[in-house]
Every structure is written in C-alpha cells, then in structure tokens.
Write a protein that holds these residues in place. Structure first.
Motif, mmCIF file in Angstrom:
data_model
loop_
_atom_site.group_PDB
_atom_site.id
_atom_site.type_symbol
_atom_site.label_atom_id
_atom_site.label_comp_id
_atom_site.label_asym_id
_atom_site.label_seq_id
_atom_site.Cartn_x
_atom_site.Cartn_y
_atom_site.Cartn_z
ATOM 1 N N VAL A 119 -0.289 8.509 -5.537
ATOM 2 C CA VAL A 119 -0.559 9.165 -4.248
ATOM 3 C C VAL A 119 -0.322 10.666 -4.381
ATOM 4 C CG1 VAL A 119 0.198 9.334 -1.843
ATOM 5 C CG2 VAL A 119 0.019 7.100 -2.926
ATOM 6 N N TRP A 143 -1.549 9.120 1.394
ATOM 7 C CA TRP A 143 -1.400 7.660 1.277
ATOM 8 C C TRP A 143 -2.477 7.065 0.381
ATOM 9 C CZ3 TRP A 143 -3.743 10.189 5.286
ATOM 10 C CH2 TRP A 143 -4.992 9.723 5.720
ATOM 11 N N GLY A 144 -2.282 5.801 0.075
ATOM 12 C CA GLY A 144 -3.301 5.042 -0.656
ATOM 13 C C GLY A 144 -3.508 3.714 0.048
ATOM 14 N N ASP A 170 0.875 -1.184 0.000
ATOM 15 C CA ASP A 170 0.000 0.000 0.000
ATOM 16 C C ASP A 170 0.904 1.223 0.000
ATOM 17 O OD1 ASP A 170 -2.833 -1.065 0.444
ATOM 18 O OD2 ASP A 170 -1.725 -2.053 2.036
ATOM 19 N N ARG A 229 -10.540 12.308 1.622
ATOM 20 C CA ARG A 229 -10.373 11.043 0.888
ATOM 21 C C ARG A 229 -11.147 11.135 -0.405
ATOM 22 N NH1 ARG A 229 -12.706 7.742 -1.790
ATOM 23 N NH2 ARG A 229 -14.465 7.400 -0.399
ATOM 24 N N TYR A 240 -7.436 6.856 -2.113
ATOM 25 C CA TYR A 240 -6.337 7.762 -1.751
ATOM 26 C C TYR A 240 -6.818 8.827 -0.775
ATOM 27 C CZ TYR A 240 -4.421 5.408 -5.763
ATOM 28 O OH TYR A 240 -3.989 4.431 -6.618
ATOM 29 N N TYR A 292 -7.726 0.900 -5.572
ATOM 30 C CA TYR A 292 -7.029 1.662 -4.519
ATOM 31 C C TYR A 292 -7.767 2.966 -4.302
ATOM 32 C CZ TYR A 292 -2.989 -1.336 -3.918
ATOM 33 O OH TYR A 292 -2.175 -2.389 -3.584
#
Ligand SMILES: Cc1cc2nc3c(=O)[nH]c(=O)nc-3n(C[C@H](O)[C@H](O)[C@H](O)COP(=O)(O)OP(=O)(O)OC[C@H]3O[C@@H](n4cnc5c(N)ncnc54)[C@H](O)[C@@H]3O)c2cc1C
Length: 444
Positions: A326, A353-354, A9, A310, A263, A261
């Motif tokens: 990211v 982050w992801g 991740d 998010r 993010y 994914y």
C-alpha cells in the motif's frame, strides 16, 4: 467444509471514514435458523438479499459478513458502475460481439436494480448517480485506443461522445489529458454510502444482518446447511455464497480464480483556494485509456472536495496483500497526482488502501448451484460493482426457481477455466502486469 482463509484488505476503508458513524449490526451468537443464508455482504450479497425479499417476501433471510458492511472490497472500490464491457476495443472484438451485448444487458439490469434500491431506500445523489464516465487519454496511443473504441461503439449502436483536450480540461481542470471518450450509461457511487444505505434498507425489510461474523465452516446435514462462526451457528435450507474470491477458501473453484489486489490513495480535503486554483467540475470520474493506467475521481460532498487516484496491481494467490505494498504503490499514486495536478502540488494524501478483486482467465463468473441447496455468485471479473449486483440478483432468481431472459444470459456464461500451476501462473501474471504498467507510460 472448513474455511481455509478469511478476508484481509490492507489500509483503511477510506470511503467509510468520510461518513458519520455507521449502523452496527450484531455478531452472530447462539443457534439460529433462517430460510435463506447469504454469506458475504458485498454488492452480490446485498443484491441477493434484496431480490430474495422481492421474490419470497415471507421467507426469513440472514446475511453474515466477516467484517463490517463497507469495509471489504465493496467499500474500497473506485465506484464506477459500468454498463459496457471493458474489452470493447480489443482487436478481436468482432468475435465477441454477442457476448459483449449480453454483458451490457446484464450490467444495465444491475444499474437499474441499484437505481431502484437507491430510490426505495432514500439514498442521496452522492450515493448513486447516473452521470456516465469518461475514458481519458493522456497519450497519442491512448487517443488511438479511444478512436477504435468509438468505432466499436458505433458498430454496436451505443451512444458516446469524443472529447478534445479543451473539453477534458474544462471537466478536470488539468491540461494533462489530450482527449476523452464519454459514455452516458455508467452510474457513479460513493461505495460506502451506497452499501451502507443498501444494508440499512434491507434491515428495514426484515433481513437479519450479522457483522464481524466470519464463517469458519459450512456443513450439510439432514437436508439443511449449517454455517459456524466463532460466536454461533445458523442453519438454513438454502445458502448463497457471495464471497467473491473467497469461494476458493470454502473449497470451490480451486485453481480457477485469479486473486489480485488493487491500490488507491485519497487526498485530504482541498481548501477553497485549492478548489479555485484547480478549476473544473466539482465531480468527475475518468478511467484510463490504457487498462493499466490510473483511474481518477474528483468528489465533493460529505467529507469535502477530494481527489482519488487508483493504480497498480499485484497477483496474490494467497488472498492477502501487505501494508508495504500500500505504501510503495502510494508513492506511485503521488507521482500520478503530481503529474496531473501541478497547480495544487501541496495537496497530500490522507488515506491509502488496497482491496481484493477476483478474475478468471476466460472472464467467466463463478455462478450457479454448486451443491444441493448451495449457490455461488462469485468472481466478478473487474466490473464487480455492476457484475456483483447482477450476479446477486440472478442467483436469487435461480435459487428461488424463477426463470428470466437475464438469468438465461447469465447461465450462458462459461465456467471459469483452469489456471496453470504455480509458480508459472505467478510468473505469467506478474510479468504481464509489470510490463503493462511500464508500457502504459503517461496513462499511469
Ligand atoms: C481499489 C479497488 C478499486 C475498484 N474499482 C472498481 C470500480 O470502479 N468499478 C468496479 O466495477 N469494480 C471495482 N473494483 C472491484 C469491485 O470492488 C469488486 O469486484 C466487488 O467488490 C465485488 O463484489 P462482491 O460482492 O462479489 O465481492 P466483495 O466485495 O469482495 O464482497 C465479498 C464479501 O464477503 C465477505 N466474506 C469473505 N469471506 C467470508 C467468510 N468466510 N464469512 C463471511 N463473510 C465473508 C467479505 O468480507 C466481503 O465483504 C475495485 C476494487 C478495488 C479493490
């Protein structure tokens, strides 16, 4: 079976970085045995361990995690533990009524289970609180969506409250939102604080936790399973696979799991002046009225006052996403933040982050006994905080030979349906997501 991919991740496990040093569990070394082996220490794995210890207190339970507790998706999410299915407002809702009611029952049982765990393990309010959540609308289309969502909730007899722009401003400090729809059922967690507390509580009841112990192969021999890691191996009569999308890396549910994914970015701590300028409540949590809009949380407590944004999503059948994504999506999160909070425009993001998430085309879990003595509780379909917990609890019941109405509900779910071949699946998923983000407009 050889494990073909290990979890990755991108970006730091931001929630965890806000907290003091975590308990370090050893890596698996040498040869061990246990009555039960659980692979993957996310919501599902931790819930399975707790339920197994409740049902078979004398049995030994070992839990293997590829990385550290709270570093994987379970420590990277936005912390919404949601009771009601997301698709309540869909146009064809009528046909889904029975399934939605079943999902709500499962999600609520999971929230109760997490609440009991939080109480047993002495977790603070900051780790788990039943605060409800608000579906925020920034556009006329979003307001319409909330209105039809409200009509469906009324049909279901679910309590909820429609909020106007002034009430949204009172909560969030921004006049960006035109309205909202509050439901009281969801709990909000600080993901890392909650799962670290779960792991420490379980270790206190005799569950053996091993970190930095990715399982690289799993083999059945003479009535028991043996999992190998780089440092050791462990044999158990029963194995519970709680690795979410990585079930496919173990050779199960091939071409049935959708790997995506998500993010996020988190601000630096706001200064006391910025907190005053912003106004609103010290803690709040909003999901977007458009599914591809921005989820926003304001937190206060350990790590200071911060805002988390998010948004953005990618389809990654290879089960990995890179740091470039990211950073690129971080710029989108900066724009979403600036539009909502112009009064504190100098605030910068400290962490980006992801994290991986697993869906199936028909919103079905990868759940059940998949080989003799091998059980799966994977593919949580978006509401993984609640659904991961529910599937972990219930796979333990199934494996321990217990029956319950909730387990019947879970077993009534269909199996994940097949995906189209690549590159068709990639093209379809990517086009749908990009178009959805485009049409989300100001909800993004
Ligand atoms: C940015 C983001 C925001 C999100 N927000 C929300 C939200 O607000 N609400 C919500 O409900 N859901 C949210 N989600 C989804 C949610 O985090 C997941 O659905 C949930 O974590 C699934 O739990 P799980 O236990 O099934 O799997 P995971 O959390 O993925 O845990 C599986 C574990 O298995 C381990 N593992 C994998 N392979 C191996 C191996 N070979 N050996 C040993 N261990 C292995 C992994 O390291 C991992 O720790 C979000 C996700 C992301 C990324």
């Amino acid at each position: 079976m050889k494990v073909t991919r290990l979890p990755v991740d991108p970006g730091p496990p931001a929630w965890n970085l806000l907290l003091p040093t975590q308990t370090q569990y050893p890596a698996l070394a040498g040869n061990k045995t246990a009555d039960w082996l659980i692979i993957g220490a996310g919501f599902a794995g931790l819930a399975a361990a707790r339920r197994l210890k409740q049902l078979c207190p004398q049995d030994t339970v070992a839990l293997l995690e590829a990385r550290r507790v709270a570093h994987g998706p379970t420590g990277r999410n936005s912390g919404f533990m949601i009771d009601l299915p997301h698709n309540l407002a869909s146009d064809d809702y009528g046909g889904e009524l029975e399934r939605d009611a079943r999902h709500a029952r499962l999600n609520r049982a999971a929230i109760d289970f997490a609440a009991d765990a939080a109480l047993d393990y002495g977790l603070a309010d900051e780790a788990f609180v039943r605060s409800g959540k608000t579906n925020a609308a920034a556009t006329e289309k979003g307001l319409d969506h909330n209105k039809s969502y409200s009509a469906h909730l009324t049909k279901l007899g679910e309590p909820h409250e429609l909020l106007d722009g002034a009430q949204m401003r009172e909560m969030t400090g921004t006049s960006y939102y035109l309205g909202g729809l509050h439901t009281p059922g969801p709990a909000m967690i600080q993901p890392a604080l909650f799962v670290r507390g779960m792991a420490d509580g379980l270790a206190g009841t005799g569950v053996d936790i091993y970190e930095n112990s990715p399982v690289t192969s799993l083999k059945r021999d003479a009535g028991s399973w043996t999992a190998r890691t780089t440092g050791g191996r462990i044999s158990a009569a029963n194995v519970v696979l709680t690795v979410n999308g990585h079930a496919e890396s173990f050779g199960f549910f091939n071409r049935r799991l959708i790997h995506i994914y998500l993010y996020a970015s988190m601000t630096r701590p706001l200064t006391p002046d910025e907190v005053k300028t912003l106004g609103g409540a010290p803690r709040w949590a909003v999901t977007p009225a458009d599914p591809l809009g921005s989820t926003i949380r304001r937190i206060s407590g350990t790590g200071g006052d911060r805002i988390i944004v998010r948004n953005r999503v990618t389809y990654n059948p290879g089960r990995c996403a890179n740091e470039n994504a990211v950073q690129a999506f971080g710029r989108s999160q900066d724009r979403s933040f600036a539009r909502r909070f112009p009064m504190i425009s100098g605030v910068t993001m400290e962490h980006r982050w992801g994290g991986q998430l697993c869906l199936s085309r028909n919103d079905a879990p990868a759940f059940g006994e998949i080989d003799k003595g091998l059980y799966a509780a994977c593919c949580q379909n978006g509401l993984g905080v609640a659904k991961g917990t529910a599937s972990g609890m219930l796979i333990a019941e199934l494996a321990a030979g217990k029956t319950s109405p909730l387990l019947d509900d879970m077993l009534a779910e269909p199996a994940p349906s097949r995906l189209p071949p690549e590159p068709l699946a990639w093209l379809g998923a990517t086009a749908t997501m990009r178009w959805g983000e485009f049409t989300a407009g100001r909800e993004l």
